[in-house]
Design a protein around this motif. Structure first.
Motif, mmCIF file in Angstrom:
data_model
loop_
_atom_site.group_PDB
_atom_site.id
_atom_site.type_symbol
_atom_site.label_atom_id
_atom_site.label_comp_id
_atom_site.label_asym_id
_atom_site.label_seq_id
_atom_site.Cartn_x
_atom_site.Cartn_y
_atom_site.Cartn_z
ATOM 1 N N ARG A 1 0.836 -1.205 0.000
ATOM 2 C CA ARG A 1 0.000 0.000 0.000
ATOM 3 C C ARG A 1 0.870 1.254 0.000
ATOM 4 N N ARG A 2 1.903 1.236 0.820
ATOM 5 C CA ARG A 2 2.810 2.389 0.890
ATOM 6 C C ARG A 2 3.511 2.598 -0.450
ATOM 7 N N VAL A 3 3.995 1.525 -1.049
ATOM 8 C CA VAL A 3 4.702 1.638 -2.325
ATOM 9 C C VAL A 3 3.769 2.165 -3.409
ATOM 10 N N LEU A 4 2.537 1.659 -3.421
ATOM 11 C CA LEU A 4 1.560 2.115 -4.410
ATOM 12 C C LEU A 4 1.253 3.597 -4.216
ATOM 13 N N ARG A 5 1.077 4.009 -2.974
ATOM 14 C CA ARG A 5 0.783 5.419 -2.695
ATOM 15 C C ARG A 5 1.954 6.320 -3.065
ATOM 16 N N ASP A 6 3.182 5.872 -2.800
ATOM 17 C CA ASP A 6 4.359 6.665 -3.153
ATOM 18 C C ASP A 6 4.440 6.873 -4.661
ATOM 19 N N LEU A 7 4.217 5.804 -5.409
ATOM 20 C CA LEU A 7 4.268 5.908 -6.867
ATOM 21 C C LEU A 7 3.111 6.766 -7.386
ATOM 22 N N ALA A 8 1.949 6.601 -6.793
ATOM 23 C CA ALA A 8 0.783 7.397 -7.209
ATOM 24 C C ALA A 8 1.032 8.879 -6.978
ATOM 25 N N GLN A 9 1.675 9.205 -5.873
ATOM 26 C CA GLN A 9 2.004 10.608 -5.602
ATOM 27 C C GLN A 9 3.001 11.135 -6.633
ATOM 28 N N LEU A 10 3.971 10.317 -6.973
ATOM 29 C CA LEU A 10 4.961 10.708 -7.975
ATOM 30 C C LEU A 10 4.303 10.998 -9.320
ATOM 31 N N LEU A 11 3.320 10.182 -9.684
ATOM 32 C CA LEU A 11 2.697 10.277 -11.008
ATOM 33 C C LEU A 11 1.376 11.036 -10.994
ATOM 34 N N GLU A 12 1.044 11.668 -9.856
ATOM 35 C CA GLU A 12 -0.194 12.434 -9.737
ATOM 36 C C GLU A 12 -1.419 11.564 -10.011
ATOM 37 N N GLU A 13 -1.426 10.354 -9.431
ATOM 38 C CA GLU A 13 -2.530 9.424 -9.640
ATOM 39 C C GLU A 13 -3.065 8.906 -8.304
ATOM 40 N N GLU A 14 -3.097 9.780 -7.306
ATOM 41 C CA GLU A 14 -3.522 9.366 -5.965
ATOM 42 C C GLU A 14 -4.950 8.813 -5.941
ATOM 43 N N GLU A 15 -5.817 9.368 -6.740
ATOM 44 C CA GLU A 15 -7.218 8.927 -6.720
ATOM 45 C C GLU A 15 -7.352 7.464 -7.127
ATOM 46 N N LYS A 16 -6.600 7.066 -8.137
ATOM 47 C CA LYS A 16 -6.646 5.663 -8.581
ATOM 48 C C LYS A 16 -6.109 4.730 -7.502
ATOM 49 N N ALA A 17 -5.035 5.147 -6.862
ATOM 50 C CA ALA A 17 -4.444 4.319 -5.805
ATOM 51 C C ALA A 17 -5.411 4.145 -4.646
ATOM 52 N N GLU A 18 -6.008 5.240 -4.197
ATOM 53 C CA GLU A 18 -6.916 5.167 -3.055
ATOM 54 C C GLU A 18 -8.169 4.365 -3.389
ATOM 55 N N SER A 19 -8.622 4.447 -4.618
ATOM 56 C CA SER A 19 -9.786 3.671 -5.038
ATOM 57 C C SER A 19 -9.473 2.178 -5.001
ATOM 58 N N PHE A 20 -8.295 1.807 -5.506
ATOM 59 C CA PHE A 20 -7.898 0.396 -5.493
ATOM 60 C C PHE A 20 -7.779 -0.112 -4.059
ATOM 61 N N ILE A 21 -7.110 0.658 -3.210
ATOM 62 C CA ILE A 21 -6.894 0.245 -1.821
ATOM 63 C C ILE A 21 -8.222 0.117 -1.081
ATOM 64 N N ALA A 22 -9.137 1.051 -1.311
ATOM 65 C CA ALA A 22 -10.447 1.002 -0.648
ATOM 66 C C ALA A 22 -11.215 -0.257 -1.054
ATOM 67 N N ASN A 23 -11.211 -0.571 -2.345
ATOM 68 C CA ASN A 23 -11.897 -1.780 -2.821
ATOM 69 C C ASN A 23 -11.239 -3.042 -2.271
ATOM 70 N N PHE A 24 -9.910 -3.030 -2.217
ATOM 71 C CA PHE A 24 -9.174 -4.171 -1.676
ATOM 72 C C PHE A 24 -9.524 -4.377 -0.202
ATOM 73 N N ASP A 25 -9.474 -3.304 0.568
ATOM 74 C CA ASP A 25 -9.745 -3.399 2.004
ATOM 75 C C ASP A 25 -11.176 -3.849 2.278
ATOM 76 N N LEU A 26 -12.099 -3.426 1.435
ATOM 77 C CA LEU A 26 -13.490 -3.847 1.589
ATOM 78 C C LEU A 26 -13.621 -5.347 1.367
ATOM 79 N N LEU A 27 -12.973 -5.862 0.325
ATOM 80 C CA LEU A 27 -13.017 -7.300 0.043
ATOM 81 C C LEU A 27 -12.381 -8.098 1.183
ATOM 82 N N VAL A 28 -11.269 -7.593 1.712
ATOM 83 C CA VAL A 28 -10.599 -8.261 2.830
ATOM 84 C C VAL A 28 -11.527 -8.319 4.041
ATOM 85 N N ALA A 29 -12.163 -7.200 4.371
ATOM 86 C CA ALA A 29 -13.044 -7.147 5.537
ATOM 87 C C ALA A 29 -14.217 -8.119 5.392
ATOM 88 N N GLU A 30 -14.802 -8.154 4.214
ATOM 89 C CA GLU A 30 -15.937 -9.053 3.984
ATOM 90 C C GLU A 30 -15.510 -10.516 4.051
#
Length: 358
Positions: free
Chosen positions: A194-223
């Motif tokens: 998650r940290r690596v993905l967020r770091d790269l997303a910040q570098l490439l100005e793609e934070e929204e895509k990263a956070e969307s992926f992480i949110a969906n992932f965390d939801l699936l894990v919780a369920e």
């Protein structure tokens, strides 16, 4: 009561009508005076040679809209050019990258998650032994940059950005050489995807895509975690095998399964890093579920060859998971920490241990 209120309002309006005209004239005169005073002040500052004060946001807007700049307006709006501090220094990225070279095989799918144009990946030939990323690789047309730093191949792909992780010390040593080919960023390595993905997303100005992926992932894990509670006491083992060797990992490597999903690891293997184990040790642990990936790397094993070999063993046949038909085939990439692989890993756990239990 309402009629009394209306009568009072009518009387009051008659009394103040004359006063309101006078007040209105005073307001107009004061407004004119303030405007003239402001113009005078601005003119005085300009004559004295002092810059009129503007907000920081105004300065940024002026810079991004400078008609003398050759910068793409779209880049200006998305945060380019930008200065990036990293493990090897500071790099200026002038515009949104369109051809990225990536020196790391631990997280080969970061650019797929963020939908970014990666043209070369280190050790891609190893990754291609599995079909897991076949669709993404066909889309990106990324080429293999080889093992280590192959400058000839790097020049061939002609990147406009080079990204590497500090895990590879040679990239730190070769930073100046890499910078001569394209702007280079050496990111801090982490086992936390998650940290690596967020770091790269910040570098490439793609934070929204990263956070969307992480949110969906965390939801699936919780369920999935909640649905696994009925099987929390059943022992689970993940292995990578070929006819010559069987390997497993403990909680630290497979944390998504044993910490985030709360699955019950066979205690004998909880604290191991990567360990080569025997059929006898598997029988002693006697897991109720085995997730097995064929090791297509070590000995160039053909698909299906490993399970055929194991099924001929009486020791293997004595294990609970085998007797119950609870040995599940998974892709070898699911034993790593790359985001898309982790997502598929959780989906496979749900498929085999939740859906099949209904």
């Amino acid at each position: 009561m309402r009629n009394k209120m209306k009568a009072r309002e009518k009387k009051s309006s008659i009394q103040v009508r004359g006063q309101s005209s006078i007040k209105l004239m005073l307001v107009v005169l004061v407004s004119i005076a303030l405007v003239l005073g402001g113009c005078s002040s601005a003119t005085k500052q300009t004559e004295d040679g002092a810059e009129p004060q503007v907000s920081q946001n105004s300065q940024d807007l002026k810079s991004s809209q400078d008609p003398q700049s050759s910068q793409d307006p779209q880049d200006a709006q998305s945060g380019y050019p930008k200065s990036v501090k990293h493990e090897a220094g500071t790099t200026v990225i002038k515009e949104k990258p369109k051809k990225i070279a990536y020196f790391d095989d631990s997280y080969p799918d970061l650019f797929f998650v963020l939908d970014q144009p990666v043209v070369g990946i280190q050790n891609l030939s190893w990754i291609e032994m599995s079909d897991f990323y076949k669709e993404q690789l066909e889309k990106t047309k990324a080429v293999d940059l080889g093992d280590g730093t192959n400058f000839e191949k790097l020049l061939e792909v002609d990147p406009d950005l080079i990204v590497a992780h500090s895990f590879y010390k040679d990239k730190l040593e070769q930073y100046e050489q890499l910078e001569k080919i394209a702007p280079t960023v050496i990111m801090e390595y982490s086992e936390d995807w998650r940290r690596v993905l967020r770091d790269l997303a910040q570098l490439l100005e793609e934070e929204e895509k990263a956070e969307s992926f992480i949110a969906n992932f965390d939801l699936l894990v919780a369920e999935t975690k909640e649905q696994l509670l009925t099987r929390k006491d059943e022992k689970v083992l993940f292995i990578m095998a070929d006819p010559k060797a069987i390997n497993t990992w403990g909680v630290s490597r497979l944390s998504v399964y044993f910490e985030e999903l709360g699955m019950n690891i066979a205690e004998e293997f909880r604290d191991v890093g990567r360990a080569q184990i025997s059929l006898e040790s598997i029988a002693d642990a006697n897991p109720d579920h085995i997730f097995m990936a064929e090791d297509l790397w070590s000995n160039q094993t053909k698909p299906g060859e490993t399970i055929k070999y194991l099924e001929e063993s009486n020791v293997w046949q004595s294990v609970n998971a085998v007797k119950k038909g609870q040995v599940y085939p998974i892709d070898v990439e699911l034993l790593g920490k790359a985001p898309l692989a982790m997502l598929k890993g959780v989906q496979d756990v749900h498929k085999y241990m939740v859906e099949s239990n209904k």
